[in-house]
Design a protein around this motif. Structure first.
Motif, PDB file in Angstrom:
ATOM      1  N   VAL A   1      74.724  58.234  -3.484  1.00 57.26           N
ATOM      2  CA  VAL A   1      75.517  58.311  -4.716  1.00 57.26           C
ATOM      3  C   VAL A   1      75.475  59.721  -5.319  1.00 57.26           C
ATOM      4  CG1 VAL A   1      75.636  57.503  -7.114  1.00 57.26           C
ATOM      5  CG2 VAL A   1      75.330  55.858  -5.265  1.00 57.26           C
ATOM      6  N   GLU A   2      74.299  60.361  -5.274  1.00 60.08           N
ATOM      7  CA  GLU A   2      74.137  61.611  -6.029  1.00 60.08           C
ATOM      8  C   GLU A   2      74.236  62.891  -5.197  1.00 60.08           C
ATOM      9  OE1 GLU A   2      70.713  61.598  -8.543  1.00 60.08           O
ATOM     10  OE2 GLU A   2      71.223  59.676  -9.455  1.00 60.08           O
ATOM     11  N   GLN A   3      74.056  62.792  -3.889  1.00 61.24           N
ATOM     12  CA  GLN A   3      74.005  64.015  -3.079  1.00 61.24           C
ATOM     13  C   GLN A   3      75.270  64.151  -2.220  1.00 61.24           C
ATOM     14  OE1 GLN A   3      71.582  66.393  -3.166  1.00 61.24           O
ATOM     15  NE2 GLN A   3      70.506  65.274  -4.779  1.00 61.24           N
ATOM     16  N   HIS A   4      76.030  65.202  -2.496  1.00 62.87           N
ATOM     17  CA  HIS A   4      77.283  65.419  -1.750  1.00 62.87           C
ATOM     18  C   HIS A   4      77.009  65.522  -0.251  1.00 62.87           C
ATOM     19  CE1 HIS A   4      79.520  66.000  -5.417  1.00 62.87           C
ATOM     20  NE2 HIS A   4      78.599  66.839  -5.844  1.00 62.87           N
ATOM     21  N   ASN A   5      75.951  66.267   0.109  1.00 70.41           N
ATOM     22  CA  ASN A   5      75.661  66.452   1.542  1.00 70.41           C
ATOM     23  C   ASN A   5      75.370  65.128   2.236  1.00 70.41           C
ATOM     24  OD1 ASN A   5      76.055  69.152   1.417  1.00 70.41           O
ATOM     25  ND2 ASN A   5      73.886  69.712   1.275  1.00 70.41           N
ATOM     26  N   ALA A   6      74.691  64.216   1.523  1.00 72.18           N
ATOM     27  CA  ALA A   6      74.363  62.923   2.129  1.00 72.18           C
ATOM     28  C   ALA A   6      75.648  62.147   2.425  1.00 72.18           C
ATOM     29  CB  ALA A   6      73.452  62.120   1.209  1.00 72.18           C
ATOM     30  N   ARG A   7      76.626  62.281   1.533  1.00 78.69           N
ATOM     31  CA  ARG A   7      77.896  61.581   1.788  1.00 78.69           C
ATOM     32  C   ARG A   7      78.598  62.172   3.007  1.00 78.69           C
ATOM     33  NH1 ARG A   7      78.152  61.157  -3.874  1.00 78.69           N
ATOM     34  NH2 ARG A   7      79.730  62.754  -4.157  1.00 78.69           N
ATOM     35  N   ILE A   8      78.490  63.490   3.160  1.00 80.59           N
ATOM     36  CA  ILE A   8      79.061  64.129   4.361  1.00 80.59           C
ATOM     37  C   ILE A   8      78.340  63.598   5.606  1.00 80.59           C
ATOM     38  CG2 ILE A   8      79.354  66.329   5.598  1.00 80.59           C
ATOM     39  CD1 ILE A   8      79.678  67.661   2.838  1.00 80.59           C
ATOM     40  N   HIS A   9      76.984  63.526   5.532  1.00 78.84           N
ATOM     41  CA  HIS A   9      76.214  63.000   6.679  1.00 78.84           C
ATOM     42  C   HIS A   9      76.654  61.580   7.007  1.00 78.84           C
ATOM     43  CE1 HIS A   9      73.826  66.495   6.356  1.00 78.84           C
ATOM     44  NE2 HIS A   9      73.031  66.099   5.409  1.00 78.84           N
ATOM     45  N   LEU A  10      76.923  60.784   5.956  1.00 80.98           N
ATOM     46  CA  LEU A  10      77.314  59.388   6.179  1.00 80.98           C
ATOM     47  C   LEU A  10      78.640  59.304   6.922  1.00 80.98           C
ATOM     48  CD1 LEU A  10      76.552  56.437   5.574  1.00 80.98           C
ATOM     49  CD2 LEU A  10      77.881  56.599   3.462  1.00 80.98           C
ATOM     50  N   VAL A  11      79.601  60.120   6.493  1.00 79.94           N
ATOM     51  CA  VAL A  11      80.915  60.112   7.151  1.00 79.94           C
ATOM     52  C   VAL A  11      80.775  60.581   8.604  1.00 79.94           C
ATOM     53  CG1 VAL A  11      83.209  61.187   7.164  1.00 79.94           C
ATOM     54  CG2 VAL A  11      82.213  60.425   5.004  1.00 79.94           C
ATOM     55  N   VAL A  12      80.035  61.696   8.782  1.00 80.25           N
ATOM     56  CA  VAL A  12      79.879  62.245  10.143  1.00 80.25           C
ATOM     57  C   VAL A  12      79.155  61.238  11.045  1.00 80.25           C
ATOM     58  CG1 VAL A  12      78.790  64.071  11.522  1.00 80.25           C
ATOM     59  CG2 VAL A  12      79.942  64.646   9.383  1.00 80.25           C
ATOM     60  N   ALA A  13      78.075  60.633  10.534  1.00 83.40           N
ATOM     61  CA  ALA A  13      77.304  59.683  11.350  1.00 83.40           C
ATOM     62  C   ALA A  13      78.181  58.484  11.730  1.00 83.40           C
ATOM     63  CB  ALA A  13      76.063  59.219  10.593  1.00 83.40           C
ATOM     64  N   THR A  14      78.985  57.999  10.783  1.00 80.41           N
ATOM     65  CA  THR A  14      79.866  56.856  11.071  1.00 80.41           C
ATOM     66  C   THR A  14      80.872  57.227  12.162  1.00 80.41           C
ATOM     67  OG1 THR A  14      79.652  56.163   8.772  1.00 80.41           O
ATOM     68  CG2 THR A  14      81.428  55.166  10.027  1.00 80.41           C
TER      69      THR A  14
END
Ligand SMILES: Nc1ncnc2c1ncn2[C@@H]1O[C@H](COP(=O)(O)OP(=O)(O)OP(=O)(O)O)[C@@H](O)[C@H]1O
Length: 128
Positions: free
Chosen positions: A35-48
């Motif tokens: 929710v709070e870390q932009h990079n984590a959201r990028i990691h989530l999209v890339v990992a998916t």
């Protein structure tokens, strides 16, 4: 919050309920990351995308192991990096050269893990 930590320390014995509580805390941390870390959201999209591509192309057992290891490594690095940022901001609200260094070194950890993930991706998905 402090009372909860104190209670756990005093009790000291194994309690299944406490273990579930720790698991809930860890999942809460995962939620904070996303929710709070932009990079984590990028990691989530890339990992998916990588996992979907892996299913489509049919990776070998070793390729799956390395792809999962790379994804886990990136998430671990991002989690520790973010935890350090939260701690640093709470402990030293003003700017301090050592806080800057600490954050940059933690970010370097993410960069190293992401570089490894890119190499694994190239190895697993580019034929030849
Ligand atoms: N308190 C501070 N004192 C000195 N330098 C700081 C401080 N906070 C941040 N910096 C510098 O600014 C950079 C960015 O810090 P910030 O806390 O904004 O991280 P961020 O951009 O959210 O990082 P990330 O993209 O890894 O989440 C740090 O790497 C550091 O160089």
């Amino acid at each position: 919050m402090r009372a909860k930590t104190e209670r756990r320390r005093r009790n000291g014995q194994f309690k299944l309920l406490d273990r579930f509580s720790s698991l809930r805390d860890a999942l809460n941390g995962l939620g904070i990351l996303v929710v709070e870390q932009h990079n984590a959201r990028i990691h989530l999209v890339v990992a998916t995308c990588v996992l979907a591509l892996g299913l489509l192309t049919g990776l070998s057992g070793l390729e799956w192991i390395l792809v999962f290891a790379a994804i886990a490594l990136v998430w671990m690095a991002e989690a520790f990096n973010s935890a350090l940022e939260y701690l640093a901001d709470a402990a030293v609200p003003d700017t301090h050269p050592l806080i800057g260094k600490a954050k940059d070194v933690a970010a370097a950890g993410v960069l190293i893990s992401a570089s490894f993930a890119v190499m694994v991706g190239l190895w697993a998905f580019i034929p030849g």
